[in-house]
Design a protein around this motif. Structure first.
Motif, PDB file in Angstrom:
ATOM      1  N   LYS A 106      85.000  41.462  51.803  1.00 35.91           N
ATOM      2  CA  LYS A 106      84.397  40.366  52.337  1.00 35.91           C
ATOM      3  C   LYS A 106      83.781  39.321  51.311  1.00 35.91           C
ATOM      4  CE  LYS A 106      80.732  40.329  56.071  1.00 35.91           C
ATOM      5  NZ  LYS A 106      80.178  39.580  54.275  1.00 35.91           N
ATOM      6  N   ASN A 111      83.933  36.100  57.473  1.00 37.48           N
ATOM      7  CA  ASN A 111      83.200  36.916  58.521  1.00 37.48           C
ATOM      8  C   ASN A 111      84.300  38.171  58.681  1.00 37.48           C
ATOM      9  OD1 ASN A 111      84.113  37.883  61.643  1.00 37.48           O
ATOM     10  ND2 ASN A 111      82.782  36.321  62.077  1.00 37.48           N
ATOM     11  N   ASP A 114      87.647  37.210  60.857  1.00 39.52           N
ATOM     12  CA  ASP A 114      88.523  36.735  60.330  1.00 39.52           C
ATOM     13  C   ASP A 114      89.162  38.065  59.867  1.00 39.52           C
ATOM     14  OD1 ASP A 114      87.759  35.089  62.450  1.00 39.52           O
ATOM     15  OD2 ASP A 114      86.336  34.338  60.860  1.00 39.52           O
TER      16      ASP A 114
END
Length: 181
Positions: A106, A111, A114
């Motif tokens: 991340k 997101n 996602d």
């Protein structure tokens, strides 16, 4: 209009400094990840490579390696591993298979849903294990093919992938960037 791999290759020739993926006929330009998330991805690639290469278990790659998936998408996980028997030689272009292990990290612009969906897509196309590293929360989510729930790991826990990387153990705390006071 649905775009093809040939369209993507043409765009990459015109814009060589951009990382791109082809997802469901759409070209997605990947933004730079941010320093921290790239450092986490580099650490994961290093941990994988340092275990895999001396044992000749297979191939590891970083975020620029693209995989042409069985659904015709071209995706590039932040880190990946493919068993030796599935990829005897490194292809000059994209690997035409789903990696056995895929890792997403991340970044500030990502997101989480996602990223989880991307991991689930890989799993549905043949990937055995998907790992999501979240440096913001210092949490690792491990998704195994055929299992509904992710295994959640935190500092103090040990990451293992026994079916693909027997004996490999990485303390979760070792994945995060060092802090120099």
């Amino acid at each position: 209009m649905s775009l093809t791999l040939e369209d993507l290759e043409q765009m990459q020739q015109q814009h060589p400094d951009f990382r791109m993926e082809l997802v469901k006929g759409n070209i997605i330009v990947m933004s730079p990840s941010g320093y921290e998330s790239d450092e986490v991805a580099a650490e994961m690639v290093a941990q994988l490579r340092n275990w895999v290469r001396p044992r000749k278990l297979g191939r590891t790659a970083a975020s620029s390696a693209g995989f042409r998936l069985p659904n015709s998408d071209l995706r590039a996980p932040d880190a990946s591993f493919v068993l030796a028997e599935r990829l005897r030689r490194s292809p000059k272009s994209f690997a035409q298979l789903a990696p056995d292990l895929t890792v997403e990290v991340k970044s500030p612009s990502d997101n989480l849903e996602d990223l989880r969906a991307k991991i689930q897509e890989f799993l549905s196309l043949g990937t055995k294990v998907g790992i999501l590293l979240n440096p913001d929360e210092r949490i690792v989510e491990v998704y195994n093919f055929g299992q509904e729930e992710a295994i959640i790991l935190r500092d103090g826990d040990i990451l293992t992938v026994p079916d693909l990387l027997p004996g490999w153990e990485v303390p979760i705390a070792d994945l995060w960037p060092l802090e120099f006071d």
